[in-house]
Scaffold this motif. Structure first.
Motif, PDB file in Angstrom:
ATOM      1  N   ASN A  79       1.920  15.250  -7.199  1.00 59.96           N
ATOM      2  CA  ASN A  79       3.054  14.509  -6.665  1.00 59.96           C
ATOM      3  C   ASN A  79       4.362  15.297  -6.730  1.00 59.96           C
ATOM      4  O   ASN A  79       5.414  14.804  -6.361  1.00 59.96           O
ATOM      5  CB  ASN A  79       3.248  13.198  -7.449  1.00 59.96           C
ATOM      6  CG  ASN A  79       2.153  12.212  -7.142  1.00 59.96           C
ATOM      7  OD1 ASN A  79       1.651  12.186  -6.029  1.00 59.96           O
ATOM      8  ND2 ASN A  79       1.774  11.414  -8.123  1.00 59.96           N
ATOM      9  N   ARG A 109       3.723   1.602  -1.269  1.00 61.06           N
ATOM     10  CA  ARG A 109       4.304   1.738  -2.611  1.00 61.06           C
ATOM     11  C   ARG A 109       3.243   2.052  -3.658  1.00 61.06           C
ATOM     12  O   ARG A 109       3.563   2.297  -4.805  1.00 61.06           O
ATOM     13  CB  ARG A 109       5.030   0.448  -3.003  1.00 61.06           C
ATOM     14  CG  ARG A 109       6.287   0.164  -2.220  1.00 61.06           C
ATOM     15  CD  ARG A 109       7.087  -0.961  -2.862  1.00 61.06           C
ATOM     16  NE  ARG A 109       6.335  -2.200  -2.926  1.00 61.06           N
ATOM     17  CZ  ARG A 109       6.347  -3.143  -1.990  1.00 61.06           C
ATOM     18  NH1 ARG A 109       7.076  -2.953  -0.894  1.00 61.06           N
ATOM     19  NH2 ARG A 109       5.653  -4.246  -2.124  1.00 61.06           N
ATOM     20  N   ARG A 110       1.977   2.034  -3.251  1.00 59.21           N
ATOM     21  CA  ARG A 110       0.836   2.222  -4.146  1.00 59.21           C
ATOM     22  C   ARG A 110       0.931   1.253  -5.323  1.00 59.21           C
ATOM     23  O   ARG A 110       0.815   1.623  -6.495  1.00 59.21           O
ATOM     24  CB  ARG A 110       0.738   3.664  -4.621  1.00 59.21           C
ATOM     25  CG  ARG A 110      -0.695   4.049  -5.024  1.00 59.21           C
ATOM     26  CD  ARG A 110      -0.890   5.528  -5.082  1.00 59.21           C
ATOM     27  NE  ARG A 110      -0.118   6.122  -6.156  1.00 59.21           N
ATOM     28  CZ  ARG A 110       0.174   7.418  -6.234  1.00 59.21           C
ATOM     29  NH1 ARG A 110      -0.213   8.231  -5.295  1.00 59.21           N
ATOM     30  NH2 ARG A 110       0.877   7.881  -7.253  1.00 59.21           N
ATOM     31  N   THR A 111       1.103  -0.020  -4.988  1.00 58.20           N
ATOM     32  CA  THR A 111       1.187  -1.072  -5.993  1.00 58.20           C
ATOM     33  C   THR A 111      -0.114  -1.136  -6.779  1.00 58.20           C
ATOM     34  O   THR A 111      -1.198  -1.113  -6.190  1.00 58.20           O
ATOM     35  CB  THR A 111       1.439  -2.437  -5.318  1.00 58.20           C
ATOM     36  OG1 THR A 111       2.624  -2.345  -4.526  1.00 58.20           O
ATOM     37  CG2 THR A 111       1.589  -3.542  -6.346  1.00 58.20           C
ATOM     38  N   PRO A 112      -0.063  -1.198  -8.103  1.00 56.12           N
ATOM     39  CA  PRO A 112      -1.293  -1.308  -8.898  1.00 56.12           C
ATOM     40  C   PRO A 112      -2.152  -2.479  -8.424  1.00 56.12           C
ATOM     41  O   PRO A 112      -1.635  -3.554  -8.101  1.00 56.12           O
ATOM     42  CB  PRO A 112      -0.768  -1.531 -10.321  1.00 56.12           C
ATOM     43  CG  PRO A 112       0.563  -0.858 -10.327  1.00 56.12           C
ATOM     44  CD  PRO A 112       1.133  -1.100  -8.961  1.00 56.12           C
ATOM     45  N   THR A 113      -3.453  -2.263  -8.373  1.00 52.45           N
ATOM     46  CA  THR A 113      -4.358  -3.233  -7.767  1.00 52.45           C
ATOM     47  C   THR A 113      -4.264  -4.620  -8.395  1.00 52.45           C
ATOM     48  O   THR A 113      -4.268  -5.629  -7.691  1.00 52.45           O
ATOM     49  CB  THR A 113      -5.809  -2.722  -7.863  1.00 52.45           C
ATOM     50  OG1 THR A 113      -5.907  -1.481  -7.152  1.00 52.45           O
ATOM     51  CG2 THR A 113      -6.780  -3.717  -7.239  1.00 52.45           C
ATOM     52  N   SER A 153      -5.261   2.589  -1.602  1.00 51.41           N
ATOM     53  CA  SER A 153      -4.190   3.562  -1.837  1.00 51.41           C
ATOM     54  C   SER A 153      -3.934   3.735  -3.331  1.00 51.41           C
ATOM     55  O   SER A 153      -3.561   4.819  -3.788  1.00 51.41           O
ATOM     56  CB  SER A 153      -2.907   3.125  -1.126  1.00 51.41           C
ATOM     57  OG  SER A 153      -2.308   2.016  -1.767  1.00 51.41           O
ATOM     58  N   ASP A 154      -4.139   2.663  -4.094  1.00 45.87           N
ATOM     59  CA  ASP A 154      -4.008   2.758  -5.551  1.00 45.87           C
ATOM     60  C   ASP A 154      -5.326   3.169  -6.204  1.00 45.87           C
ATOM     61  O   ASP A 154      -5.344   3.981  -7.125  1.00 45.87           O
ATOM     62  CB  ASP A 154      -3.560   1.408  -6.116  1.00 45.87           C
ATOM     63  CG  ASP A 154      -3.603   1.382  -7.646  1.00 45.87           C
ATOM     64  OD1 ASP A 154      -2.853   2.156  -8.268  1.00 45.87           O
ATOM     65  OD2 ASP A 154      -4.406   0.600  -8.206  1.00 45.87           O
ATOM     66  N   ILE A 178      -5.278  -1.713  -1.445  1.00 43.51           N
ATOM     67  CA  ILE A 178      -5.967  -1.521  -2.726  1.00 43.51           C
ATOM     68  C   ILE A 178      -6.476  -0.084  -2.845  1.00 43.51           C
ATOM     69  O   ILE A 178      -6.365   0.553  -3.900  1.00 43.51           O
ATOM     70  CB  ILE A 178      -7.123  -2.522  -2.871  1.00 43.51           C
ATOM     71  CG1 ILE A 178      -6.566  -3.924  -3.131  1.00 43.51           C
ATOM     72  CG2 ILE A 178      -8.072  -2.124  -3.993  1.00 43.51           C
ATOM     73  CD1 ILE A 178      -7.619  -5.009  -3.173  1.00 43.51           C
ATOM     74  N   HIS A 188      -6.247   6.925  -6.314  1.00 46.08           N
ATOM     75  CA  HIS A 188      -5.466   7.626  -7.331  1.00 46.08           C
ATOM     76  C   HIS A 188      -6.009   7.316  -8.731  1.00 46.08           C
ATOM     77  O   HIS A 188      -6.162   8.207  -9.564  1.00 46.08           O
ATOM     78  CB  HIS A 188      -3.999   7.198  -7.228  1.00 46.08           C
ATOM     79  CG  HIS A 188      -3.104   7.854  -8.229  1.00 46.08           C
ATOM     80  ND1 HIS A 188      -2.595   9.125  -8.057  1.00 46.08           N
ATOM     81  CD2 HIS A 188      -2.628   7.422  -9.427  1.00 46.08           C
ATOM     82  CE1 HIS A 188      -1.845   9.440  -9.096  1.00 46.08           C
ATOM     83  NE2 HIS A 188      -1.846   8.434  -9.939  1.00 46.08           N
ATOM     84  N   THR A 189      -6.314   6.023  -8.973  1.00 44.81           N
ATOM     85  CA  THR A 189      -6.827   5.605 -10.285  1.00 44.81           C
ATOM     86  C   THR A 189      -8.181   6.239 -10.575  1.00 44.81           C
ATOM     87  O   THR A 189      -8.439   6.717 -11.688  1.00 44.81           O
ATOM     88  CB  THR A 189      -6.950   4.076 -10.335  1.00 44.81           C
ATOM     89  OG1 THR A 189      -5.662   3.492 -10.114  1.00 44.81           O
ATOM     90  CG2 THR A 189      -7.490   3.611 -11.678  1.00 44.81           C
ATOM     91  N   GLY A 244       0.810  -1.208   0.000  1.00 44.54           N
ATOM     92  CA  GLY A 244       0.000   0.000   0.000  1.00 44.54           C
ATOM     93  C   GLY A 244       0.840   1.252   0.000  1.00 44.54           C
ATOM     94  O   GLY A 244       0.533   2.224  -0.691  1.00 44.54           O
TER      95      GLY A 244
END
Length: 249
Positions: A225, A32-36, A197-198, A195, A201-202, A30
């Motif tokens: 950012n 790292r804001r990993t893509p879902t 966290s990404d 999830i 943003h999405t 989270g």
């Protein structure tokens, strides 16, 4: 000689360790804001490595986009990859939602703010297939199914769908074990936060693209950012403070 009484199995120490391990992984993912899609695929693989007999997993959430009603992510063991889908707004999507376990869990939630769970055996004498998706999964070989709706933010009458729906199915003849369910249920809130966290943003980028155009929609999140300490006032070339970003120039 009298037989010894059966003692209930205590929670596995190994399961406790796996819960801690997955919690830490979800927090780092989270941050790292990993893509879902990547995060959910990794989560499913980690569950399998932990011994959960996972056959299919699903995650889905609604969005505010004018064209897309929601995003869904489905993982299958034989494919070992997540299939991300954007669901278009319309009656087909709304009917699918009404027929799903999540509408049932959403209606039960009624603003309670607690994770809501549903389990259905799909084979044997205890089988209960009271939703269309359960019939489809059972016909494909699933034996056990669990779903959970995790509310995110304030779930109210105005925003009843603020949450993430998850489901997990197995084709193991014995179904899910108690430690399997304990592991999944303990880790899901952390995975939901990762999830979100990404997803936030999405969703924001999608809204900006829809209303401002693709290029502008992409540039605004990039601006958010930016390192504020490197932004200069055009008149004097001095760096602006964070407060001055919201002040008249």
């Amino acid at each position: 000689m009298r037989s010894k009484p059966v003692i209930a199995t205590a929670p596995s120490v190994k399961t406790d360790g796996r819960i801690t391990e997955l919690h830490l992984w979800a927090v780092h993912a989270g941050l790292r804001r990993t893509p879902t899609a990547i995060l959910f695929e990794d989560f499913c693989r980690r569950l399998v490595t932990a011994g959960v007999p996972l056959w299919r997993a699903f995650g889905g959430m609604r969005t505010l986009h004018p064209q897309w009603a929601g995003y869904t992510y489905t993982w299958w063991r034989d494919r070992n990859v997540v299939d991300p889908v954007r669901r278009e707004r319309g009656e087909v999507y709304e009917q699918d939602l009404r027929d799903s376990p999540y509408a049932h869990l959403r209606d039960i939630a009624a603003g309670r703010g607690l994770p809501l769970r549903l389990r259905r055996r799909l084979s044997g004498s205890e089988a209960q297939r009271d939703f269309p998706v359960l019939e489809e999964l059972a016909n494909s070989g699933a034996t056990d199914y669990v779903a959970e709706l995790i509310p995110v933010g304030m779930v109210t009458e105005a925003f009843p769908d603020s949450g993430i729906g998850f489901s997990f199915a197995t084709d193991s003849p014995e179904g899910f074990g108690e430690n399997d369910l304990r592991l999944i249920q303990a880790v899901l809130p952390a995975v939901a936060l990762a999830i979100m966290s990404d997803a936030e943003h999405t969703i924001a980028a999608g809204l900006l693209a829809a209303y401002l155009g693709g290029d502008a929609g992409r540039r605004v999140p990039e601006w958010l950012n930016v390192d504020r300490s490197k932004v200069f006032k055009p008149s004097c070339g001095m760096p602006m403070s964070a407060a001055s970003l919201h002040s008249p120039m």
